[in-house]
Design an enzyme around this catalytic site. Structure first.
Site, PDB file in Angstrom:
ATOM      1  N   PHE A   7       0.866  -1.183   0.000  1.00  0.00           N
ATOM      2  CA  PHE A   7       0.000   0.000   0.000  1.00  0.00           C
ATOM      3  C   PHE A   7       0.898   1.227   0.000  1.00  0.00           C
ATOM      4  CE2 PHE A   7      -2.503   3.460   1.571  1.00  0.00           C
ATOM      5  CZ  PHE A   7      -3.745   3.258   0.982  1.00  0.00           C
ATOM      6  N   ASP A  46       9.625   2.958   1.703  1.00  0.00           N
ATOM      7  CA  ASP A  46       8.401   3.667   2.077  1.00  0.00           C
ATOM      8  C   ASP A  46       8.200   3.492   3.580  1.00  0.00           C
ATOM      9  OD1 ASP A  46       5.829   4.464   2.683  1.00  0.00           O
ATOM     10  OD2 ASP A  46       4.931   3.649   0.863  1.00  0.00           O
ATOM     11  N   LYS A  64       2.628  11.010   7.737  1.00  0.00           N
ATOM     12  CA  LYS A  64       1.820  10.605   8.892  1.00  0.00           C
ATOM     13  C   LYS A  64       2.317  11.191  10.209  1.00  0.00           C
ATOM     14  CE  LYS A  64      -0.089   6.323   6.918  1.00  0.00           C
ATOM     15  NZ  LYS A  64      -1.488   6.729   6.824  1.00  0.00           N
TER      16      LYS A  64
END
Length: 463
Positions: free
Chosen positions: A151, A236, A265
């Protein structure tokens, strides 16, 4: 008349779901109402949410990893108030700001040594989009490799690297030259790198969907293979980074040095969206190689002062409050406490993770009665059993969590890094209670299972 946000909230308290059903995502409202998550939260502090009756909830979702410091951390609030009170010039565009320079300097100090340049953006998806462009321009190649079940975001470029078909369906055609390979499979990676020139391999050090961990040599060998075949290695760390795994960056567990490292985030402190790409000077100098190319990639709101201040304050809190050590310590205690339940309950098969990024995996039981009940659920909708864990965790024990991905019986915990021993005990005790009920067939939880199965079958017919 002066606008009062407090007065607006007071006047319209309790209208959350009606407003969203009317003006926003109606289906999301229906999902929350169906599974009993339709609470009206009024305030939050640290790892806790509070509803209008002042019930306390433990948040193990953390906004999908945004609230690593918990909610409304006073240090972040103070930094943001100070920025607003200073009346600083912001987003002048034909200028360079001091706060973005200072945040870049701090990030370079705490990232692996080859990463000496920063590009700021507004989100994790934007960081992925930037990485795609930078990799293609740096190498002169177009092909990007990514992992199955990965993802990386939901914008078009990021979606092209998304390993879950449920997110991609109906949004094509996506970017060309983006190919999936199995996660944790070095032979597959080398075959793919050999077969045609590749710009980059992008990988989550720990996959968010399912919380899949790599073998000990996977990431270091993957980086070596990328160098061998002239591809860039992109880590990532949008969810796993900034302390989530008990190290500042997940790749530190394996001593990997990437060409690019993506973050977002938690860097926000839970307030102002921010993302970043840390990269080698080689990548930066290739993309922005002449004065007339100084503006070939950017974002209007990137490097805004509140976002940069939030990032600086976040790094300061992680260091001053020793949250890396706390994440490692509480994660070890939580994994140990949950592991003790796997011998006790047939459905509960494994716990895995690092720090406070955990997966609880459930599977087919041994005894006939439980096996029959399991099969009925799986026939209705693969992965449905996980909801029979998360829903009573929430409704009976006020613990907010979610499944780790579509079609898998894995529940994921992403607690804020500030949780303590009391919270660990709360989680383990609640899981013990819920799993005990799951093993009572028939029983209240299996009545819930029948309801969920009915909704799943109805949805399948409608589709």
């Amino acid at each position: 008349m002066t606008l009062s946000i407090a007065e607006l909230i007071k006047t319209h308290r309790g209208e959350n779901f009606a407003l969203h059903e009317r003006y926003l995502n109606t289906q999301m409202v229906r999902v929350l109402q169906t599974i009993g998550y339709d609470r009206t939260y009024t305030h939050a502090r640290g790892p806790y949410l509070y509803d209008q009756e002042d019930n306390e909830y433990l948040d193990l979702l953390s906004g999908f990893g945004v609230f690593a410091l918990g909610r409304n951390h006073p240090t972040i609030q103070s930094a943001l108030r100070e920025v607003l009170d200073l009346d600083l010039p912001d987003l002048v565009q034909m200028d360079v700001s001091i706060l973005s320079g200072l945040l870049a300097e701090k990030l370079v100090q705490v990232t692996p040594e080859p990463l000496t340049k920063l590009f700021f953006c507004n989100s994790g998806a934007e960081a992925v989009e930037a990485a795609i462009k930078f990799a293609r321009y740096t190498t002169g190649r177009s092909r990007i490799l990514y992992c199955e079940h990965a993802f990386h975001g939901l914008t078009l470029g990021a979606l092209s690297l998304n390993g879950e078909e449920v997110f991609r369906q109906g949004f094509g055609p996506l970017l060309p030259d983006c190919d999936a390979i199995p996660f944790n499979d070095l032979e597959a990676l080398e075959r793919a790198l050999k077969e045609q020139p590749t710009a980059a391999f992008i990988v989550e050090p720990i996959q968010g969907k399912g919380v899949n961990l790599p073998d000990d040599d996977y990431l270091t060998e993957a980086a070596r293979l990328c160098r061998k075949y002239g591809a860039l290695f992109i880590a990532d760390e949008i969810q796993a980074g900034l302390g989530r795994t008990g190290r500042l960056w997940a790749i530190e567990h394996w001593g990997v040095e990437p060409d690019m490292l993506l973050m977002a985030k938690a860097l926000s402190g839970g307030f102002v969206p921010v993302g970043a790409v840390a990269m080698t000077a080689h990548v930066m100098d290739k993309v922005f190689n002449r004065m007339d190319r100084a503006v070939v990639h950017g974002s209007t709101f990137s490097k805004n002062n509140p976002a940069m201040a939030a990032g600086l304050a976040t790094l300061s809190v992680i260091e001053e409050e020793k949250l890396l050590a706390n994440a490692a310590r509480q994660g070890e205690a939580l994994i140990g406490g949950l592991n003790a339940l796997t011998d006790k309950y047939e459905f509960f098969q494994a716990v895995r993770g690092k720090g406070l990024m955990l997966a609880l995996e459930f599977g087919k039981p041994r005894s006939l009665k439980l096996k029959t009940a399991w099969s009925l659920l799986e026939t209705a909708n693969k992965g449905l059993f996980s909801q029979m864990v998360t829903i009573p965790l929430f409704k009976r024990h006020r613990i907010l969590s979610q499944v780790a991905g579509h079609g898998m019986n894995v529940v994921k915990f992403l607690p804020p890094l500030v949780i303590g021993a009391k919270d660990v005990e709360w989680i383990v005790s609640a899981m013990d209670d819920v799993l005990a009920d799951c093993h009572q067939v028939p029983g209240a939880i299996w009545d819930l299972g029948k309801t969920l199965a009915g909704h799943a079958m109805k949805a399948r017919k409608t589709a």
